[in-house]
Scaffold this active site. Structure first.
Site, PDB file in Angstrom:
ATOM      1  CB  VAL A  48      -0.939  -0.007   1.227  1.00  0.00           C
ATOM      2  CG1 VAL A  48      -1.786   1.252   1.259  1.00  0.00           C
ATOM      3  CG2 VAL A  48      -1.830  -1.254   1.205  1.00  0.00           C
ATOM      4  N   PRO A  49       1.207   1.757  -1.179  1.00  0.00           N
ATOM      5  CG  PRO A  49       1.109   2.474  -3.405  1.00  0.00           C
ATOM      6  CD  PRO A  49       0.472   1.519  -2.419  1.00  0.00           C
ATOM      7  CB  CYS A  50       1.779   5.301   2.628  1.00  0.00           C
ATOM      8  SG  CYS A  50       2.900   4.269   3.546  1.00  0.00           S
ATOM      9  CG  HIS A  51       6.683   4.630  -1.239  1.00  0.00           C
ATOM     10  ND1 HIS A  51       5.982   3.435  -1.173  1.00  0.00           N
ATOM     11  CD2 HIS A  51       7.094   4.753  -2.522  1.00  0.00           C
ATOM     12  CE1 HIS A  51       5.984   2.858  -2.371  1.00  0.00           C
ATOM     13  NE2 HIS A  51       6.652   3.650  -3.209  1.00  0.00           N
TER      14      HIS A  51
END
Length: 173
Positions: free
Chosen positions: A141-144
């Protein structure tokens, strides 16, 4: 496997080049990816105190091999997302935010306010930030890919070195 309402969480450590990540999965899918800065204790606290009280943690490298392989491919630039099942749990608001994060294309960034708009809660920018900070499955879950409205890099549960490394991998910095 779940017994007596107790969830079995299998975990391993993926070490690839300069990366060291804690991975954990239930029988439903990957439930946790922790950064190189976080120790096993952080995984245990997350599981028992926050998301899966009473769960049992067992190291099982073989069980998590498919996840480790996909993450290694991502870290090598050979894969842009993971396609194995995920088992992340949160409030309805968190789930909406995390789904919006999963829709951010590889190689792109958005702001916190963009996510708030996407989930039709434009005034909830701070709450969006809190939900992003609670994301249990970094990278998957690419919160970066979420940055400040000004374009500045902002906090990251995995630490700023990890965020910068992931953005560099996607050639975004």
């Amino acid at each position: 496997m779940e017994t007596n309402n107790q969830t079995l969480i299998r975990w391993t450590v993926l070490t690839h080049e300069d990366w060291s990540l804690h991975l954990a999965a239930t029988s439903q899918g990957l439930c946790f990816i922790g950064s190189q800065q976080q120790a096993f204790d952080e995984l245990a606290q997350w599981a028992n105190a926050r998301r899966l009280p009473g769960s049992s943690l067992v190291r099982d490298d073989a069980y998590l091999q498919a996840y480790a392989d996909q993450l290694a491919e991502y870290l090598q630039g050979k894969r842009q997302s993971l396609d194995l099942p995920l088992d992340y749990r949160g409030t309805p608001f968190q789930m909406a935010v995390w789904q919006a994060l999963r829709e951010i294309p590889y190689g792109k960034t958005v702001s916190y306010s963009d996510i708030a708009e996407r989930i039709q809660r434009p005034a909830a920018v701070r709450a969006v930030g809190a939900a992003i900070g609670a994301n249990p499955v970094l990278i998957a879950v690419p919160c970066h890919r979420v940055i400040g409205k000004s374009g500045a890099l902002t906090g990251y549960r995995g630490g700023m070195d990890m965020k910068t490394g992931l953005l560099d991998l996607e050639q975004l910095t």
